[in-house]
Design a protein around this motif. Structure first.
Motif, PDB file in Angstrom:
ATOM      1  N   ASN A   1      -7.463   4.349 -10.978  1.00  0.00           N
ATOM      2  CA  ASN A   1      -7.789   5.742 -11.292  1.00  0.00           C
ATOM      3  C   ASN A   1      -6.524   6.586 -11.370  1.00  0.00           C
ATOM      4  O   ASN A   1      -6.486   7.589 -12.085  1.00  0.00           O
ATOM      5  CB  ASN A   1      -8.727   6.330 -10.233  1.00  0.00           C
ATOM      6  N   GLU A   2      -5.492   6.158 -10.616  1.00  0.00           N
ATOM      7  CA  GLU A   2      -4.246   6.932 -10.563  1.00  0.00           C
ATOM      8  C   GLU A   2      -3.031   6.148 -11.039  1.00  0.00           C
ATOM      9  O   GLU A   2      -1.976   6.733 -11.287  1.00  0.00           O
ATOM     10  CB  GLU A   2      -3.991   7.416  -9.125  1.00  0.00           C
TER      11      GLU A   2
ATOM     12  N   THR B   1       1.920   6.937  -6.845  1.00  0.00           N
ATOM     13  CA  THR B   1       0.966   8.033  -7.083  1.00  0.00           C
ATOM     14  C   THR B   1       1.609   9.387  -6.812  1.00  0.00           C
ATOM     15  O   THR B   1       1.369  10.360  -7.523  1.00  0.00           O
ATOM     16  CB  THR B   1      -0.276   7.862  -6.187  1.00  0.00           C
TER      17      THR B   1
ATOM     18  N   ASP C   1      -8.975  -3.560 -15.805  1.00  0.00           N
ATOM     19  CA  ASP C   1     -10.004  -3.444 -16.831  1.00  0.00           C
ATOM     20  C   ASP C   1      -9.361  -3.662 -18.199  1.00  0.00           C
ATOM     21  O   ASP C   1      -8.258  -3.201 -18.463  1.00  0.00           O
ATOM     22  CB  ASP C   1     -10.600  -2.033 -16.759  1.00  0.00           C
TER      23      ASP C   1
ATOM     24  N   ASN D   1     -11.995  -7.443 -10.268  1.00  0.00           N
ATOM     25  CA  ASN D   1     -11.921  -6.262 -11.124  1.00  0.00           C
ATOM     26  C   ASN D   1     -10.568  -5.581 -11.013  1.00  0.00           C
ATOM     27  O   ASN D   1     -10.471  -4.373 -10.927  1.00  0.00           O
ATOM     28  CB  ASN D   1     -13.032  -5.274 -10.758  1.00  0.00           C
TER      29      ASN D   1
ATOM     30  N   LYS E   1       2.221   1.784  -3.495  1.00  0.00           N
ATOM     31  CA  LYS E   1       1.234   2.365  -4.413  1.00  0.00           C
ATOM     32  C   LYS E   1       1.084   3.867  -4.173  1.00  0.00           C
ATOM     33  O   LYS E   1       0.961   4.651  -5.118  1.00  0.00           O
ATOM     34  CB  LYS E   1      -0.105   1.639  -4.259  1.00  0.00           C
TER      35      LYS E   1
ATOM     36  N   THR F   1      -6.366  -2.855  -7.203  1.00  0.00           N
ATOM     37  CA  THR F   1      -7.822  -2.852  -7.242  1.00  0.00           C
ATOM     38  C   THR F   1      -8.297  -1.879  -8.317  1.00  0.00           C
ATOM     39  O   THR F   1      -7.518  -1.071  -8.837  1.00  0.00           O
ATOM     40  CB  THR F   1      -8.409  -2.415  -5.889  1.00  0.00           C
ATOM     41  N   SER F   2      -9.563  -1.940  -8.647  1.00  0.00           N
ATOM     42  CA  SER F   2     -10.104  -1.013  -9.651  1.00  0.00           C
ATOM     43  C   SER F   2      -9.961   0.432  -9.186  1.00  0.00           C
ATOM     44  O   SER F   2      -9.775   1.344 -10.001  1.00  0.00           O
ATOM     45  CB  SER F   2     -11.572  -1.347  -9.930  1.00  0.00           C
ATOM     46  N   GLY F   3     -10.037   0.649  -7.861  1.00  0.00           N
ATOM     47  CA  GLY F   3      -9.846   1.998  -7.334  1.00  0.00           C
ATOM     48  C   GLY F   3      -8.443   2.517  -7.571  1.00  0.00           C
ATOM     49  O   GLY F   3      -8.240   3.701  -7.869  1.00  0.00           O
ATOM     50  N   ASP F   4      -7.449   1.631  -7.451  1.00  0.00           N
ATOM     51  CA  ASP F   4      -6.065   2.031  -7.705  1.00  0.00           C
ATOM     52  C   ASP F   4      -5.877   2.524  -9.128  1.00  0.00           C
ATOM     53  O   ASP F   4      -5.056   3.408  -9.399  1.00  0.00           O
ATOM     54  CB  ASP F   4      -5.113   0.842  -7.470  1.00  0.00           C
TER      55      ASP F   4
ATOM     56  N   GLU G   1       0.829  -1.205   0.000  1.00  0.00           N
ATOM     57  CA  GLU G   1       0.000   0.000   0.000  1.00  0.00           C
ATOM     58  C   GLU G   1       0.863   1.255   0.000  1.00  0.00           C
ATOM     59  O   GLU G   1       0.553   2.237  -0.695  1.00  0.00           O
ATOM     60  CB  GLU G   1      -0.944  -0.009   1.200  1.00  0.00           C
TER      61      GLU G   1
END
Length: 329
Positions: A262-263, A243, A313, A310, A239, A257-260, A236
């Motif tokens: 985004n950045e 970012t 993508d 997920n 990551k 994760t899919s949230g990761d 974590e």
């Protein structure tokens, strides 16, 4: 009827004291023993002092901050090991007779597996509510230490060592990918060469991490030097570092994760993903309890269904790149 032997020490020494002493003598550290037993260091020290008082002889000596056992301590260590091992075998026999209504399960996993292991244990507990479970999450080096100490029932690790004392069986694929910020200059490129990213500052896991071993081997095999910009102790934090623009990294695909996404994005680098795999292991001489055997079967049945669905993508990464070859190919 023969009279029971009159063992005075048996009236004064508890199993818990023997467990504390066995742990201290094995680790040669009050602090580490306290951590393993989930006790405070003063409690561990008090138990050892009480034991020495009951026996009437010193058991541990400390010279130049190093602990060593006296002759009496060495004799007690051997006796404590035999007693605790015999008690452990009895406990497993009792659990086996009770079936899966009660029991204990101790699982230790590498940090990359922390993204699905708790859910796996949760599903198992739901099915077998009488089983008490504990989960230890650490890096590869510490997992191997715990295996040699026989601290847990089952271990989940990447790239097992060659050892006649340990037994492993392949589990799930754990591909390693190159991760960069979404606005990185190479983010939209296809087929980036390893040479092109060699000069990039890498955020890398600590010594003893399986991920680090995989990355260092990849670069060394290509005759390239890894440019380590920063070491961080968990995925974590890495990551967050990516970012924040501190560098790029190689991470297990299952940590994303899919949230990761985004950045962050996965870079299309030649020779990636690194084919890596998890293995289930335990000491070869260990007799697994019925709870441990059942959990291993459960891991193979339910584990693949609990991996993050997920993670990446298809719009972000060409999934043909994510095809994982078998280990050893």
């Amino acid at each position: 009827m023969p009279k029971a032997a009159n063992y005075n020490l048996a009236r004064r020494i508890s199993i818990r004291q023997l467990q504390v002493f066995d742990t201290v003598s094995r680790l040669r550290s009050f602090t580490r023993a306290a951590e393993e037993l989930y006790l405070s260091q003063p409690t561990v020290s008090m138990q050892i002092k009480k034991l020495e008082s009951d026996i009437g002889l010193p058991l541990i000596e400390q010279v130049a901050k190093k602990l060593s056992l006296t002759e009496a301590g060495k004799a007690l260590q051997a006796a404590a090991h035999d007693i605790l091992e015999t008690l452990g075998r009895f406990e497993m026999e009792v659990e086996d007779q009770k079936g899966l209504r009660t029991g204990q399960l101790h699982l230790a996993v590498v940090s990359t597996a922390n993204y699905f292991a708790p859910r796996l244990l949760g599903q198992f507990r739901h099915q077998y509510p009488g089983i008490k479970v504990t989960l230890e999450v650490t890096n590869r080096e510490h997992i191997l230490e715990r295996m040699l100490r026989n601290s847990d029932d089952i271990y989940l690790i990447g790239k097992p060592p060659e050892s006649s004392e340990l037994e492993f069986q392949p589990y799930l694929p754990n591909p390693m990918v190159v991760v960069v910020p979404v606005d990185h200059k190479l983010a939209k490129r296809k087929s980036v060469s390893l040479q092109e990213i060699a000069d990039e500052p890498f955020i890398i896991r600590e010594q003893g991490s399986g991920t680090r071993i995989a990355v260092e081997h990849k670069f060394a095999s290509a005759g390239l030097e890894l440019n380590i910009g920063m070491e961080l102790g968990n995925n974590e934090s890495i990551k967050q570092g990516i970012t924040g623009g501190l560098g790029i990294a190689v991470l297990s695909l299952h940590t994303l994760t899919s949230g990761d996404m985004n950045e962050l994005t996965v870079l299309d680098v030649e020779g990636f993903p690194i084919s890596w795999q998890w293995f289930i292991g335990h000491p070869r001489s260990k007799r697994l309890s019925i709870a441990a055997k059942t959990f291993i079967d459960f891991m193979y049945e339910e584990g693949p269904l609990l991996l993050p669905e997920n993670v990446i993508d298809s719009a972000l990464v060409d999934m043909s790149m994510m095809k994982i070859k078998g280990v050893g190919e």
